[in-house]
Design an enzyme around this catalytic site. Sequence first.
Site, PDB file in Angstrom:
ATOM      1  N   ASP A   1       0.838  -1.212   0.000  1.00  0.00           N
ATOM      2  CA  ASP A   1       0.000   0.000   0.000  1.00  0.00           C
ATOM      3  C   ASP A   1       0.868   1.256   0.000  1.00  0.00           C
ATOM      4  O   ASP A   1       0.518   2.262  -0.624  1.00  0.00           O
ATOM      5  CB  ASP A   1      -0.910   0.006   1.239  1.00  0.00           C
ATOM      6  CG  ASP A   1      -2.040  -0.999   1.117  1.00  0.00           C
ATOM      7  OD1 ASP A   1      -2.513  -1.224  -0.014  1.00  0.00           O
ATOM      8  OD2 ASP A   1      -2.438  -1.570   2.148  1.00  0.00           O
TER       9      ASP A   1
ATOM     10  N   ASP B   1      -2.792  14.172  21.895  1.00  0.00           N
ATOM     11  CA  ASP B   1      -1.604  13.886  21.056  1.00  0.00           C
ATOM     12  C   ASP B   1      -1.794  14.374  19.622  1.00  0.00           C
ATOM     13  O   ASP B   1      -0.849  14.749  18.953  1.00  0.00           O
ATOM     14  CB  ASP B   1      -1.342  12.365  21.006  1.00  0.00           C
ATOM     15  CG  ASP B   1      -0.663  11.886  22.273  1.00  0.00           C
ATOM     16  OD1 ASP B   1      -0.474  12.709  23.198  1.00  0.00           O
ATOM     17  OD2 ASP B   1      -0.313  10.689  22.343  1.00  0.00           O
TER      18      ASP B   1
ATOM     19  N   ARG C   1      -7.488  18.879  23.167  1.00  0.00           N
ATOM     20  CA  ARG C   1      -6.163  18.766  23.792  1.00  0.00           C
ATOM     21  C   ARG C   1      -5.789  17.294  23.784  1.00  0.00           C
ATOM     22  O   ARG C   1      -6.577  16.446  24.201  1.00  0.00           O
ATOM     23  CB  ARG C   1      -6.198  19.250  25.245  1.00  0.00           C
ATOM     24  CG  ARG C   1      -6.249  20.743  25.400  1.00  0.00           C
ATOM     25  CD  ARG C   1      -6.268  21.113  26.882  1.00  0.00           C
ATOM     26  NE  ARG C   1      -6.233  22.554  27.066  1.00  0.00           N
ATOM     27  CZ  ARG C   1      -7.279  23.352  26.955  1.00  0.00           C
ATOM     28  NH1 ARG C   1      -8.467  22.869  26.642  1.00  0.00           N
ATOM     29  NH2 ARG C   1      -7.149  24.652  27.150  1.00  0.00           N
TER      30      ARG C   1
ATOM     31  N   HIS D   1       3.020   6.185  -2.840  1.00  0.00           N
ATOM     32  CA  HIS D   1       4.086   6.901  -3.561  1.00  0.00           C
ATOM     33  C   HIS D   1       3.686   7.127  -5.028  1.00  0.00           C
ATOM     34  O   HIS D   1       3.891   8.210  -5.569  1.00  0.00           O
ATOM     35  CB  HIS D   1       5.406   6.119  -3.501  1.00  0.00           C
ATOM     36  CG  HIS D   1       6.125   6.283  -2.189  1.00  0.00           C
ATOM     37  ND1 HIS D   1       5.774   5.587  -1.063  1.00  0.00           N
ATOM     38  CD2 HIS D   1       7.143   7.084  -1.829  1.00  0.00           C
ATOM     39  CE1 HIS D   1       6.560   5.954  -0.057  1.00  0.00           C
ATOM     40  NE2 HIS D   1       7.401   6.856  -0.504  1.00  0.00           N
TER      41      HIS D   1
ATOM     42  N   ASN E   1      -5.013   8.593   1.846  1.00  0.00           N
ATOM     43  CA  ASN E   1      -5.342   7.876   3.091  1.00  0.00           C
ATOM     44  C   ASN E   1      -5.851   8.822   4.171  1.00  0.00           C
ATOM     45  O   ASN E   1      -6.957   8.678   4.632  1.00  0.00           O
ATOM     46  CB  ASN E   1      -4.103   7.174   3.654  1.00  0.00           C
ATOM     47  CG  ASN E   1      -4.021   5.709   3.250  1.00  0.00           C
ATOM     48  OD1 ASN E   1      -4.922   5.183   2.613  1.00  0.00           O
ATOM     49  ND2 ASN E   1      -2.930   5.080   3.613  1.00  0.00           N
ATOM     50  N   GLU E   2      -4.983   9.730   4.585  1.00  0.00           N
ATOM     51  CA  GLU E   2      -5.361  10.623   5.684  1.00  0.00           C
ATOM     52  C   GLU E   2      -4.380  11.755   5.831  1.00  0.00           C
ATOM     53  O   GLU E   2      -3.284  11.743   5.254  1.00  0.00           O
ATOM     54  CB  GLU E   2      -5.454   9.867   7.034  1.00  0.00           C
ATOM     55  CG  GLU E   2      -4.150   9.534   7.703  1.00  0.00           C
ATOM     56  CD  GLU E   2      -3.383   8.390   7.081  1.00  0.00           C
ATOM     57  OE1 GLU E   2      -2.300   8.671   6.515  1.00  0.00           O
ATOM     58  OE2 GLU E   2      -3.839   7.250   7.119  1.00  0.00           O
TER      59      GLU E   2
ATOM     60  N   GLN F   1       5.673  13.804   5.747  1.00  0.00           N
ATOM     61  CA  GLN F   1       5.667  14.529   7.023  1.00  0.00           C
ATOM     62  C   GLN F   1       6.101  15.965   6.777  1.00  0.00           C
ATOM     63  O   GLN F   1       7.156  16.200   6.192  1.00  0.00           O
ATOM     64  CB  GLN F   1       6.654  13.889   7.994  1.00  0.00           C
ATOM     65  CG  GLN F   1       6.286  12.457   8.337  1.00  0.00           C
ATOM     66  CD  GLN F   1       7.183  11.888   9.427  1.00  0.00           C
ATOM     67  OE1 GLN F   1       8.319  12.310   9.580  1.00  0.00           O
ATOM     68  NE2 GLN F   1       6.663  10.944  10.173  1.00  0.00           N
TER      69      GLN F   1
ATOM     70  N   ALA G   1      -5.513  10.111  21.691  1.00  0.00           N
ATOM     71  CA  ALA G   1      -5.308  10.320  23.135  1.00  0.00           C
ATOM     72  C   ALA G   1      -5.738  11.715  23.592  1.00  0.00           C
ATOM     73  O   ALA G   1      -4.916  12.512  24.058  1.00  0.00           O
ATOM     74  CB  ALA G   1      -3.834  10.073  23.500  1.00  0.00           C
TER      75      ALA G   1
END
Length: 266
Positions: free
Chosen positions: A45, A150, A148, A50, A122-123, A225, A185
């Site tokens: 995947d 992660d 508030r 890519h 994806n996201e 990223q 979280a």
Amino acid sequence: MKFAIQSRNDELSNRLMDEAKKYLTDFGLVFDEAEPEIVLSIGGDGTMLHAYHKYQHRLQETAFVGIHTGHLGFYADWKPEEIEKLVIAISRKKFQVIEYPLLEVTVNYQDSNESVTYLAMNESTVKSPEVTLVMDVELNGGHFERFRGDGLCMSTPSGSTAYNKALGGAILHPSLASMQLTEMASINNRVFRTVGAPLVLPAHHKCVLTPVKGPDFMVTIDHLQLFLKDVKSIEYQVSEKRVRFARFRPFPFWSRVHDSFIDSDV
Ligand code: NAD
């Protein structure tokens, strides 16, 4: 028909890439890395992610098909031993096209009026690796909550089986033009409150995240990223653009969910 191949770059994927390239050229197809009409992704995947990002500028003209050289993938559902069968099917040049919704991510910067738009398959996630992420969440122009925790994840329907699932989000069929917001979280106590459940938003709805504390954090777009500074807001909506997959045989989404997560002999 013009084709290109994206390989994961391991030994098996590269060998299959050479075989597929030879077969397809023998069948009269033309290798064209710049303007392919069909892209074979050989790997997993991640390899398809890519390939999609490489040809994102020509989504209307390019269809994708995936071969998995590891475990069965959601975007890579052909087995290595089926390569000849797939190549013959491609050379017939007739295939069904399945379209999946994409997520439009717009990052607006503080000082300039600059904005940059990305398209995730994806996201997209927003994370603050070192300190608590504090974000105001706005839905369709109205304040919804102050988050508030992660981080937050906004997923496409086809990405709902990836990171979104690990965060407790629902699996959505890709025929639902939608996006899903999940929490990482969240801090919930008598002082701080979040809804604490995944939200599924339809097309034409907009979600805006505005940083409250410290404008530096990480935004991901699929495997990419981005370490961003001076962000004013991040806008999410279902894109009007779609990614196109070439289908040569039925392999329904729910069968892929079953074979990936319940049990499989593939
Ligand atoms: P990768 O190729 O190692 O992918 C990570 C895993 O996610 C693989 O097992 C892959 O098969 C699976 N995956 C990717 N897209 C999927 C989908 N649509 N449905 C089901 N499984 C899927 O790593 P990468 O190349 O960096 O891929 C980036 C993706 O990894 C991100 O888009 C994200 O969805 C996923 N991811 C998942 C987690 C998690 O589950 N906790 C954490 C980070 C990233």
